[in-house]
Structure formats: C-alpha cells, structure tokens
Design a protein around this motif. Structure first.
Motif, PDB file in Angstrom:
ATOM      1  N   SER A  14       0.887  -1.324   0.063  1.00  0.00           N
ATOM      2  CA  SER A  14       0.095   0.012   0.161  1.00  0.00           C
ATOM      3  C   SER A  14       0.980   1.381  -0.006  1.00  0.00           C
ATOM      4  CB  SER A  14      -0.923  -0.140   1.272  1.00  0.00           C
ATOM      5  OG  SER A  14      -1.745  -1.005   1.213  1.00  0.00           O
ATOM      6  N   ASP A  15       1.939   1.266   0.865  1.00  0.00           N
ATOM      7  CA  ASP A  15       2.681   2.469   0.771  1.00  0.00           C
ATOM      8  C   ASP A  15       3.555   2.549  -0.550  1.00  0.00           C
ATOM      9  OD1 ASP A  15       3.467   4.684   2.311  1.00  0.00           O
ATOM     10  OD2 ASP A  15       5.326   3.640   2.842  1.00  0.00           O
ATOM     11  N   HIS A  16       4.112   1.280  -0.932  1.00  0.00           N
ATOM     12  CA  HIS A  16       4.924   1.422  -2.123  1.00  0.00           C
ATOM     13  C   HIS A  16       4.208   2.031  -3.302  1.00  0.00           C
ATOM     14  CE1 HIS A  16       7.440   0.577  -5.347  1.00  0.00           C
ATOM     15  NE2 HIS A  16       6.331  -0.405  -5.993  1.00  0.00           N
ATOM     16  N   HIS A  17       2.836   2.024  -3.514  1.00  0.00           N
ATOM     17  CA  HIS A  17       2.229   2.492  -4.586  1.00  0.00           C
ATOM     18  C   HIS A  17       1.943   3.883  -4.139  1.00  0.00           C
ATOM     19  CE1 HIS A  17       1.455  -0.219  -8.026  1.00  0.00           C
ATOM     20  NE2 HIS A  17       1.678  -1.136  -7.160  1.00  0.00           N
ATOM     21  N   TYR A  18       1.664   4.239  -2.898  1.00  0.00           N
ATOM     22  CA  TYR A  18       1.575   5.440  -2.601  1.00  0.00           C
ATOM     23  C   TYR A  18       2.677   6.452  -2.699  1.00  0.00           C
ATOM     24  CZ  TYR A  18      -0.668   9.229   0.433  1.00  0.00           C
ATOM     25  OH  TYR A  18      -0.828  10.607   0.824  1.00  0.00           O
ATOM     26  N   LYS A  19       3.739   5.971  -2.111  1.00  0.00           N
ATOM     27  CA  LYS A  19       5.126   6.771  -2.223  1.00  0.00           C
ATOM     28  C   LYS A  19       6.098   5.701  -2.843  1.00  0.00           C
ATOM     29  CE  LYS A  19       3.731  10.186   0.297  1.00  0.00           C
ATOM     30  NZ  LYS A  19       3.769  11.556  -0.227  1.00  0.00           N
ATOM     31  N   PRO A  20       6.095   5.569  -4.235  1.00  0.00           N
ATOM     32  CA  PRO A  20       7.013   4.724  -5.042  1.00  0.00           C
ATOM     33  C   PRO A  20       8.384   4.999  -5.048  1.00  0.00           C
ATOM     34  CG  PRO A  20       5.663   5.779  -6.566  1.00  0.00           C
ATOM     35  CD  PRO A  20       5.113   6.064  -5.183  1.00  0.00           C
ATOM     36  N   ASP A  21       8.904   6.013  -4.410  1.00  0.00           N
ATOM     37  CA  ASP A  21      10.357   6.222  -4.516  1.00  0.00           C
ATOM     38  C   ASP A  21      10.935   6.233  -3.281  1.00  0.00           C
ATOM     39  OD1 ASP A  21       8.815   8.301  -3.129  1.00  0.00           O
ATOM     40  OD2 ASP A  21      10.222   9.939  -3.610  1.00  0.00           O
ATOM     41  N   ARG A  22      10.020   5.570  -2.202  1.00  0.00           N
ATOM     42  CA  ARG A  22      10.596   5.271  -0.792  1.00  0.00           C
ATOM     43  C   ARG A  22      11.344   3.731  -0.968  1.00  0.00           C
ATOM     44  NH1 ARG A  22       5.696   6.437   3.583  1.00  0.00           N
ATOM     45  NH2 ARG A  22       6.112   8.610   3.521  1.00  0.00           N
ATOM     46  N   ARG A  23      12.602   3.664  -0.306  1.00  0.00           N
ATOM     47  CA  ARG A  23      13.309   2.418  -0.586  1.00  0.00           C
ATOM     48  C   ARG A  23      12.647   1.522   0.392  1.00  0.00           C
ATOM     49  NH1 ARG A  23      18.232   2.012  -2.751  1.00  0.00           N
ATOM     50  NH2 ARG A  23      19.100   3.912  -3.691  1.00  0.00           N
ATOM     51  N   PHE A  24      12.877   0.238   0.446  1.00  0.00           N
ATOM     52  CA  PHE A  24      12.008  -0.907   1.124  1.00  0.00           C
ATOM     53  C   PHE A  24      12.194  -0.748   2.659  1.00  0.00           C
ATOM     54  CE2 PHE A  24      15.983  -3.210   1.107  1.00  0.00           C
ATOM     55  CZ  PHE A  24      16.162  -3.841   2.300  1.00  0.00           C
ATOM     56  N   PRO A  25      13.299  -0.269   3.109  1.00  0.00           N
ATOM     57  CA  PRO A  25      13.455   0.066   4.800  1.00  0.00           C
ATOM     58  C   PRO A  25      12.420   0.824   5.284  1.00  0.00           C
ATOM     59  CG  PRO A  25      15.624   0.058   3.786  1.00  0.00           C
ATOM     60  CD  PRO A  25      14.740   0.147   2.632  1.00  0.00           C
ATOM     61  N   LEU A  26      12.104   1.922   4.172  1.00  0.00           N
ATOM     62  CA  LEU A  26      11.385   3.148   4.892  1.00  0.00           C
ATOM     63  C   LEU A  26       9.833   2.815   4.591  1.00  0.00           C
ATOM     64  CD1 LEU A  26      13.823   6.033   3.978  1.00  0.00           C
ATOM     65  CD2 LEU A  26      13.781   4.530   6.115  1.00  0.00           C
ATOM     66  N   LEU A  27       9.651   1.771   4.057  1.00  0.00           N
ATOM     67  CA  LEU A  27       7.980   1.633   3.915  1.00  0.00           C
ATOM     68  C   LEU A  27       7.454   1.615   4.918  1.00  0.00           C
ATOM     69  CD1 LEU A  27       8.270  -0.780   0.754  1.00  0.00           C
ATOM     70  CD2 LEU A  27       7.536   1.621   0.786  1.00  0.00           C
ATOM     71  N   LYS A  28       6.143   2.120   5.003  1.00  0.00           N
ATOM     72  CA  LYS A  28       5.283   2.048   6.445  1.00  0.00           C
ATOM     73  C   LYS A  28       4.149   1.063   6.209  1.00  0.00           C
ATOM     74  CE  LYS A  28       2.521   5.383   7.216  1.00  0.00           C
ATOM     75  NZ  LYS A  28       1.684   6.656   7.867  1.00  0.00           N
ATOM     76  N   THR A  29       3.517   0.581   7.098  1.00  0.00           N
ATOM     77  CA  THR A  29       2.441  -0.202   7.143  1.00  0.00           C
ATOM     78  C   THR A  29       1.322   0.687   7.485  1.00  0.00           C
ATOM     79  OG1 THR A  29       1.433  -2.497   7.806  1.00  0.00           O
ATOM     80  CG2 THR A  29       2.621  -1.108   9.552  1.00  0.00           C
ATOM     81  N   TYR A  30       0.030   0.105   7.224  1.00  0.00           N
ATOM     82  CA  TYR A  30      -1.268   0.861   7.517  1.00  0.00           C
ATOM     83  C   TYR A  30      -2.297   0.186   8.212  1.00  0.00           C
ATOM     84  CZ  TYR A  30       0.273   4.243   4.098  1.00  0.00           C
ATOM     85  OH  TYR A  30       0.822   5.248   3.230  1.00  0.00           O
ATOM     86  N   THR A  31      -3.018   0.746   8.786  1.00  0.00           N
ATOM     87  CA  THR A  31      -4.350   0.062   9.719  1.00  0.00           C
ATOM     88  C   THR A  31      -5.338  -0.129   8.888  1.00  0.00           C
ATOM     89  OG1 THR A  31      -5.302   2.238  10.106  1.00  0.00           O
ATOM     90  CG2 THR A  31      -3.651   1.619  11.645  1.00  0.00           C
ATOM     91  N   PRO A  32      -6.309  -1.024   9.316  1.00  0.00           N
ATOM     92  CA  PRO A  32      -7.467  -1.395   8.473  1.00  0.00           C
ATOM     93  C   PRO A  32      -8.349  -0.381   8.122  1.00  0.00           C
ATOM     94  CG  PRO A  32      -7.085  -2.985  10.345  1.00  0.00           C
ATOM     95  CD  PRO A  32      -6.128  -1.994  10.414  1.00  0.00           C
ATOM     96  N   ASP A  33      -8.285   0.998   8.805  1.00  0.00           N
ATOM     97  CA  ASP A  33      -9.002   1.956   8.523  1.00  0.00           C
ATOM     98  C   ASP A  33      -8.483   2.626   7.219  1.00  0.00           C
ATOM     99  OD1 ASP A  33     -10.629   1.507  10.598  1.00  0.00           O
ATOM    100  OD2 ASP A  33      -9.575   2.801  11.885  1.00  0.00           O
TER     101      ASP A  33
END
Length: 374
Positions: A296-315
């Motif tokens: 979800s974060d990769h498509h929202y912020k595709p320039d982020r390297r993998f260690p900096l990707l964040k996870t999201y809540t079900p909301d």
C-alpha cells in the motif's frame, strides 16, 4: 538499534544459497528444501512472530540504509553464480536423474522468482543507473526484461484500473489472469516505450528503445546457458525462468485483487492511495520479501526504499489474512481463493466506496479509456 542489526533479518534470503548447493550435490528430494524454506517455514514464522506494525522514520538518511541496500546489490552476482553453476553440474555430473534435475530447477525458479524478481523490483525503482542495471540483470535471468517498462510506465500509472493488466479483476481466477498477463504485458510495455520515443520525435527502432537492451541481455543469458550445458542446459534454464515468472505473477495477482480506483469520468481516475493495494504486516514474510507486502505504501510513495516503507491500519488500507507465501498458495486454488477473498473485496467496497452501486464496469473493464491509452 544499529543499522547492521536492523538490516540483518532482511538477509534471510541468503539461506537459500546453501540449500541450492545441497540440492546440486545430493540430488534426491533435497531440492524441496528451497520451496519449503521460502513458502512453509516463512509462513510458520509469520504465525509465531505475528505482525510488525512499527513504522520507520521516512526521513532516515540513505547513508543509514547501507546494510539494507547491500543485500539487493550482492544478490544479482550470487544468483548468477548459483544458477549457472547448477546448469553446469546438472549437465556434466552423473549423479542427477531427469526428475532430480527438473526438481532442482523448479527450486531455483522459486528462488529467482521469489527473491530475484522482488530484488529486481526494488532496484528498478532507484535513481542510480547502476542499481537499475542490476535489476535488469536479474530480470534477464528469467527472460522477463519487459517487466521494467511495464511496471514503471504502465502498472504504477494505471494500477487498480481496467487499463492495468496486472491488477486482477474481481472474481478472476489466477490461471485466467496468468494467461492474460503473459499476452498483454509485453505488448503494453512495448506501446509505452514507443509512445515515449514518439514524444521525443524518435522512431521505435531508435537505440534508446530499452527493448534492444532487454533482447541483448536475454540473448546473453540464453547463450551462456547453452554454452555451459548445451540443449539440456538451455531447457533447464527455460524451465527455471517459467517457474520464476509464475511466482512473480502469483504475487502480482494477490497484490491488487478486486481493488479499483474511482472513475472520475472521461477516462480519468482518482489518485492512487493506500486503499488500492492489499497490505500485509506479517513479520517474517516481509523480511524475506524486503517489505514488498507493505505494498500500500509502495504505490502511494513509490520512491521510498524498502526499509522506509510503512504499514497501514485497516481503516487506511485493506489487509490480507496471511503473508504472500501463504496467499499465493491459496491463489492457485481459485474456488478456495474466492471464498477467502471475495468477502474481503465486498467489505472493502462498502468501507471505502459505499456510494458506488454498480461495480460491473470496474470488474469487466467497460469503463472508457483515456485517448491514446492503447
């Protein structure tokens, strides 16, 4: 925690190298240790370790990510040595029977698809040309070089719309999806590159067309396989490549199944948001797949390297019940997949788009395309 300690879990892919060595040396069923590690052990660790919902500081400087980046940088030569050594051993040794060779290269396809393709994906998103070149090498080892153009120019632009071939439609089984993407994606990648060249006033045969590079790299890989193992080595290389592509497209199938962006009219869609990709915060499978499941974060912020990707809540984003290794196994049995995932897709629709009553145009690709999209 030091940068090295925080990076070490993401190096668990290297355990596949001695497993491949054992399969080459011992024959028998030793090859089965490769998928057992990548699929079943990691799924078991997910059950033990649970979810990791901690998010990194997105402003972490690149200099502190050197140990995270290192695994993606060393993997291309490691994979090449393992793959081509296996071709030599399988075609020059006498201790492996036909079934053992097929099993070995099935296992290597799991490795090049589960690890190599994921690392190629990370490398192709980076700005340094040398990292993108390493990604090209990994893709060439699976004869799937067009993935670079299709992924960067088509998938990220049109994800979760009928325009994107690798966004699986609601109720579409994996095998139908697989046949469709094998047919559609090379053509959509070619059209995307041809349009870029046309905008610059250049013909499709211009040397800047990356398909020339793709063809050269893939020809080199095929030539090396044939030089090391003759026709048998070439056949084993092709078998490995097919298994790797199957692994990649299983993952693609899971990542966006049934999710769609709102159509705004005249072929336009709402911006990409975390809700348009399935999120999975499972700890061990995110280690193995270098946070690909924080998709979800990769498509929202595709320039982020993998260690900096964040996870999201079900909301904020839809959640998978298991990590990718388990979910891709479910995807291979379409009735089972539909029982597990269709209710989740319907719940996602009610949660994020309660005002849309008719979803048929989204599922059937009946929405209008922007002019010049095809």
């Amino acid at each position: 925690m030091s940068p090295l300690r925080s990076a070490l879990p993401f190096w668990m892919s290297l355990a596949l190298v001695p497993l491949a060595g054992l399969a080459m040396a011992r024959g028998g069923w030793w090859w089965a240790l490769i998928p057992a590690y990548a699929w079943y052990l990691v799924t078991g660790l997910d059950a033990l370790l649970g979810l990791n919902t901690e998010n990194p500081d997105p402003e972490t400087p690149t200099a502190r990510l050197v140990w995270h980046r290192a695994i993606t940088v060393i993997w291309p030569p490691v994979q090449a040595v393992v793959l081509f050594t296996a071709i030599w051993v399988a075609t020059h040794g006498t201790h492996l029977g036909t079934a053992e060779k097929l099993g070995l290269f099935f296992g290597l396809g799991v490795m090049t698809g589960t690890i190599g393709m994921v690392y190629a994906h990370e490398l192709l998103h980076q700005k340094p040309a040398w990292e993108r070149a390493l990604g090209d090498l990994l893709l060439a080892m699976t004869l799937y070089s067009h993935f670079r153009s299709e992924h960067l120019l088509v998938h990220h632009a049109w994800v979760a719309t009928p325009r994107d071939a690798v966004s699986a439609r609601y109720n579409e089984g994996f095998y139908r999806f697989f046949a469709r993407v094998l047919s559609d994606c090379p053509r959509s990648a070619w059209r995307a590159e041809r349009r870029l060249l046309a905008r610059a006033g250049r013909p499709w045969w211009d040397r800047r067309n990356p398909f020339w590079r793709y063809a050269a790299l893939q020809a080199a890989m095929l030539g090396l396989a044939a030089a090391l193992g003759g026709w048998e080595g070439l056949a084993l290389f092709l078998w490995q490549a097919f298994v790797a592509v199957w692994q990649l497209e299983l993952t693609n199938y899971v990542e966006h199944y049934g999710l769609t962006r709102r159509h705004m009219g005249e072929g336009r869609y709402e911006p990409v948001r975390p809700r348009h990709s399935w999120n999975a915060a499972h700890t061990a499978s995110n280690w193995l797949l270098i946070n690909l499941q924080r998709h979800s974060d990769h498509h929202y912020k595709p320039d982020r390297r993998f260690p900096l990707l964040k996870t999201y809540t079900p909301d904020e984003a839809p959640q998978l019940p298991y990590g990718y290794p388990a979910m891709t196994f479910v995807a291979m049995v379409p009735p089972w997949w539909r029982r597990r995932m269709n209710p989740r897709v319907r719940a996602w629709r009610r949660q994020f788009y309660p005002d849309i009553a008719d979803w048929k145009p989204y599922a059937q690709g009946a929405l209008p395309m922007p002019r010049g999209a095809l």
